[in-house]
Write an enzyme that holds these catalytic residues in place. Structure first.
Site, PDB file in Angstrom:
ATOM      1  N   THR A 180       0.934  -1.197  -0.034  1.00 48.28           N
ATOM      2  CA  THR A 180       0.060   0.050  -0.091  1.00 48.28           C
ATOM      3  C   THR A 180       0.808   1.314   0.076  1.00 48.28           C
ATOM      4  O   THR A 180       2.117   1.284   0.382  1.00 48.28           O
ATOM      5  CB  THR A 180      -0.867  -0.018   1.300  1.00 48.28           C
ATOM      6  OG1 THR A 180       0.172  -0.095   2.448  1.00 48.28           O
ATOM      7  CG2 THR A 180      -1.934  -1.166   1.287  1.00 48.28           C
ATOM      8  N   GLU A 326      -5.396  -3.370  -1.742  1.00 47.17           N
ATOM      9  CA  GLU A 326      -6.197  -4.642  -1.240  1.00 47.17           C
ATOM     10  C   GLU A 326      -6.900  -5.258  -2.059  1.00 47.17           C
ATOM     11  O   GLU A 326      -7.437  -6.487  -1.976  1.00 47.17           O
ATOM     12  CB  GLU A 326      -6.625  -4.306   0.339  1.00 47.17           C
ATOM     13  CG  GLU A 326      -5.665  -4.206   1.191  1.00 47.17           C
ATOM     14  CD  GLU A 326      -5.437  -2.740   1.397  1.00 47.17           C
ATOM     15  OE1 GLU A 326      -5.537  -2.215   0.322  1.00 47.17           O
ATOM     16  OE2 GLU A 326      -4.838  -2.271   2.595  1.00 47.17           O
ATOM     17  N   LYS A 435     -15.580  14.574  13.161  1.00 46.36           N
ATOM     18  CA  LYS A 435     -16.884  14.317  14.118  1.00 46.36           C
ATOM     19  C   LYS A 435     -17.032  15.633  14.980  1.00 46.36           C
ATOM     20  O   LYS A 435     -16.331  15.932  15.849  1.00 46.36           O
ATOM     21  CB  LYS A 435     -16.524  13.271  15.027  1.00 46.36           C
ATOM     22  CG  LYS A 435     -16.152  11.867  14.085  1.00 46.36           C
ATOM     23  CD  LYS A 435     -16.028  10.689  15.183  1.00 46.36           C
ATOM     24  CE  LYS A 435     -15.303   9.590  14.388  1.00 46.36           C
ATOM     25  NZ  LYS A 435     -13.897   9.601  14.462  1.00 46.36           N
ATOM     26  N   TRP A 440     -21.227  13.425  11.776  1.00 45.35           N
ATOM     27  CA  TRP A 440     -19.875  13.319  10.916  1.00 45.35           C
ATOM     28  C   TRP A 440     -20.369  14.383   9.684  1.00 45.35           C
ATOM     29  O   TRP A 440     -21.129  14.471   9.215  1.00 45.35           O
ATOM     30  CB  TRP A 440     -20.151  11.871   9.987  1.00 45.35           C
ATOM     31  CG  TRP A 440     -19.438  10.680  11.010  1.00 45.35           C
ATOM     32  CD1 TRP A 440     -18.983  10.949  12.456  1.00 45.35           C
ATOM     33  CD2 TRP A 440     -19.480   9.402  10.930  1.00 45.35           C
ATOM     34  NE1 TRP A 440     -18.609   9.783  12.980  1.00 45.35           N
ATOM     35  CE2 TRP A 440     -18.920   8.576  11.956  1.00 45.35           C
ATOM     36  CE3 TRP A 440     -19.864   8.562   9.578  1.00 45.35           C
ATOM     37  CZ2 TRP A 440     -19.054   7.301  11.940  1.00 45.35           C
ATOM     38  CZ3 TRP A 440     -19.606   7.123   9.944  1.00 45.35           C
ATOM     39  CH2 TRP A 440     -19.106   6.626  11.114  1.00 45.35           C
TER      40      TRP A 440
HETATM   41  P1  ADP Z   1      -3.123   3.872   0.480  1.00 45.02           P
HETATM   42  O1  ADP Z   1      -4.140   3.163   1.489  1.00 45.02           O
HETATM   43  O2  ADP Z   1      -1.894   4.008   1.376  1.00 45.02           O
HETATM   44  O3  ADP Z   1      -3.702   5.106   0.422  1.00 45.02           O
HETATM   45  P2  ADP Z   1      -3.943   2.628  -1.802  1.00 45.02           P
HETATM   46  O4  ADP Z   1      -3.050   3.277  -2.986  1.00 45.02           O
HETATM   47  O5  ADP Z   1      -4.084   1.237  -1.642  1.00 45.02           O
HETATM   48  O6  ADP Z   1      -2.986   3.118  -0.712  1.00 45.02           O
HETATM   49  O7  ADP Z   1      -5.143   3.518  -1.516  1.00 45.02           O
HETATM   50  C1  ADP Z   1      -6.577   3.145  -1.491  1.00 45.02           C
HETATM   51  C2  ADP Z   1      -7.474   4.079  -1.000  1.00 45.02           C
HETATM   52  O8  ADP Z   1      -7.584   5.346  -1.765  1.00 45.02           O
HETATM   53  C3  ADP Z   1      -8.797   3.914  -0.832  1.00 45.02           C
HETATM   54  O9  ADP Z   1      -9.129   3.179   0.568  1.00 45.02           O
HETATM   55  C4  ADP Z   1      -9.503   5.307  -0.722  1.00 45.02           C
HETATM   56  O10 ADP Z   1      -9.319   5.812   0.434  1.00 45.02           O
HETATM   57  C5  ADP Z   1      -8.672   5.867  -1.655  1.00 45.02           C
HETATM   58  N1  ADP Z   1      -9.245   6.086  -3.150  1.00 45.02           N
HETATM   59  C6  ADP Z   1      -9.106   5.364  -4.076  1.00 45.02           C
HETATM   60  N2  ADP Z   1      -9.967   5.757  -5.176  1.00 45.02           N
HETATM   61  C7  ADP Z   1     -10.581   6.782  -4.622  1.00 45.02           C
HETATM   62  C8  ADP Z   1     -11.830   7.477  -5.261  1.00 45.02           C
HETATM   63  N3  ADP Z   1     -12.013   7.438  -6.656  1.00 45.02           N
HETATM   64  N4  ADP Z   1     -12.255   8.275  -4.575  1.00 45.02           N
HETATM   65  C9  ADP Z   1     -11.757   8.523  -3.262  1.00 45.02           C
HETATM   66  N5  ADP Z   1     -11.081   7.947  -2.859  1.00 45.02           N
HETATM   67  C10 ADP Z   1     -10.242   6.764  -3.400  1.00 45.02           C
END
Ligand code: ADP
Length: 538
Positions: A180, A326, A435, A440
């Protein structure tokens, strides 16, 4: 009764062999460090990927062993994408934008045996070589310069020798591995099976997902080290599309030049890239002749509604999707379902800005402390997912096992609403939620609205501590070049769009928002910076 079908493994070897047999004439174009374009066809890609697989096997690469890559998006990286898994190994793409100490940590944690590195990235490798433990390092001579002593020449592996039979692979074998990007903590490793990558490719190509076909010309701007460039290299090779890789040149002008020269029809990247492209198009509207209707897959962070609208004006179509490391990563994509055919204007854009509907075989639910949230478009809950390309654990990290529920769902950490039509809308990451007085507030909604203001380039909304309400929203705003604005003006702009208690207590103007290696806003850093912020009524 027993079914009478063959048992046929879903592996990347099939995709590679099929591409060599059926699409030998499809082209692969790569921008090199000197900005020239390298061109060859699938026939050559197939031959070299097979040679590389054979060479890795000769060097003793055993099943399940990791081979790391530290590379930009180009033909040699594509060769590695297929050769490593087809040799029985595991492709581990290292994120070259991380701090060198983090790259070393990740390579060691993954237990990488070999490394393939672009020659232009050797200075970066030098910064962590002492801490990493690769047995051999292969250098791709992208610049044409001789490979320095002490390294192996990648061209001797992929450019010479004799191919071997690809070993028999099982679909559940490990094929790839990504960490990640670490937006909310230490990077965590996910290991993809051949089966997951194949099924993800099949689903990604569907018309209502990326709609990728043989006639497409595809440019993944999203780095091949960021969740396999969202699986696009695998999907594109499966359908025999033309590929046009940007190499290390990811600035708007170089990308637009590539879109024009190759008449690209499908491209993908994070919102920051598109913000730059949009600016360039607005500055010089008649400079580039792009293919009308080019689709731009936007993910990794929310695509603001204003961006989708602006690209429509340029006849470019944003496809908004959501995913995570993931989830391999594509789990939902936005398209307007036929039952919404009557939507127009504001309502249509509001719908298109959502993160879309889940792909076939991805199941979703939003969980509140009281159970599953109704699909009413209002009730917020944590998004949970399950499916054949969703991780069931992290690599060698038991501490995070609470991310999986007892009944087998993965807890994403994203707070969402799901509407009656099944469209997911991300309102926040759980760590970024505000919050206020027990309610929220969605920072993403406020950010998207602010991004629609003509003077605002971008905005991050964060929680700041408040004695009465626990937390209140603070907007951190970057204005467009040459613009000035007051807090009052922005507050008035937001007022008709939100409930009063949602309106930020303050507006701070900054030159730029700090970002992670994959272009996400680093809100943890902003929260730290504005920790002592005092609201007007605080
Ligand atoms: P990290 O968790 O370290 O940021 P990732 O690249 O796996 O690494 O990121 C996944 C996260 O990115 C998602 O859980 C979400 O919060 C955010 N994300 C991905 N696509 C979108 C989207 N289209 N809109 C908003 N958030 C997004």
């Amino acid at each position: 009764m027993r079914a009478t079908m063959m048992k046929f493994p879903l592996t990347l070897a099939h995709i590679l062999e099929r591409a060599g047999k059926l699409f030998p004439g499809s082209e692969i174009v790569s921008r090199l460090p000197d900005k020239s374009l390298h061109r060859y066809r699938y026939a050559e890609f197939h031959r070299r990927a097979r040679l590389l697989a054979a060479a890795l096997a000769r060097m003793g690469l055993k099943r399940g062993e990791r081979v790391a890559t530290l590379m930009w998006n180009h033909y040699a990286h594509l060769e590695a994408y297929f050769a490593i898994p087809c040799a029985g190994g595991v492709l581990h793409t290292l994120n070259l934008r991380l701090h060198p100490d983090d790259i070393a940590y990740i390579a060691n944690h993954a237990g990488d045996r070999f490394l393939i590195v672009d020659d232009v990235l050797l200075p970066l490798y030098d910064k962590f070589r002492a801490a990493a433990k690769f047995e051999k390092v292969f250098v791709v001579p992208l610049t044409g310069a001789a490979v320095p002593s002490g390294f192996e020449d990648y061209e001797r592996l992929a450019g010479r020798g004799r191919p071997r039979q690809i070993p028999r692979l099982r679909e559940e074998d490990a094929a790839g591995m990504c960490y990640t990007s670490g937006t909310t903590g230490r990077p965590k490793g996910v290991v993809y099976s051949h089966r997951a990558l194949v099924l993800h490719s099949l689903a990604s190509a569907l018309p209502d997902v990326m709609g990728m076909g043989n006639h497409d010309t595809v440019t993944p701007v999203v780095p091949m080290f960021h969740v396999n460039a969202w699986g696009i290299p695998f999907t594109a090779v499966m359908v025999g599309a033309k590929l046009a890789f940007p190499g290390p040149h990811l600035d708007a002008v170089n990308l637009l030049d590539l879109y024009q020269s190759e008449q690209v029809t499908l491209t993908a990247g994070v919102p920051t890239i598109w913000a730059g492209i949009l600016q360039a198009l607005e500055n010089e509207p008649s400079r580039w002749q792009l293919k009308p209707g080019m689709r731009m897959v936007v993910g990794g962070a929310a695509a603001p509604e204003a961006m989708i609208r602006a690209f429509d004006r340029h006849h470019l179509r944003v496809l908004h999707g959501w995913g995570m490391t993931e989830t391999t990563p594509v789990a939902s994509v936005n398209y307007v379902k036929r039952e919404l055919g009557g939507l127009a204007g504001e309502a249509l854009y509001a719908q298109r800005a959502k993160q879309g509907v889940p792909l076939p075989f991805v199941e979703v639910r939003a969980m509140t402390p009281d159970g599953e949230a109704p699909w009413d478009g209002r009730t917020m809950g944590e998004l949970e997912v399950r499916g054949p390309w969703i991780a069931s654990s992290y690599h060698d990290l038991d501490a995070e096992s609470d991310k999986w529920s007892e009944d087998g769902w993965f807890r994403t950490g994203d707070i969402v609403t799901i509407d009656v039509h099944g469209y997911i809308k991300i309102t926040d990451r759980s760590k970024d939620l505000i919050k206020s007085g027990g309610e929220w507030i969605s920072s993403v909604d406020l950010e998207n609205a602010l991004a629609g203001h003509p003077k605002v380039a971008e905005a991050a909304v964060i929680a700041v501590p408040h004695p009465k309400w626990d937390e209140r929203p603070l907007a951190v705003v970057v204005l467009k070049p040459g613009q000035s604005a007051t807090a009052e003006e922005l507050r008035e702009y937001l007022a008709p769009k939100f409930a009063r208690y949602w309106l930020p207590d303050g507006f701070e103007f900054v030159p730029e928002i700090p970002r992670t290696s994959t272009g996400k806003m680093l809100k943890a850093k902003l929260r730290e910076q504005f920790r002592n912020y005092k609201s007007r009524d605080g």
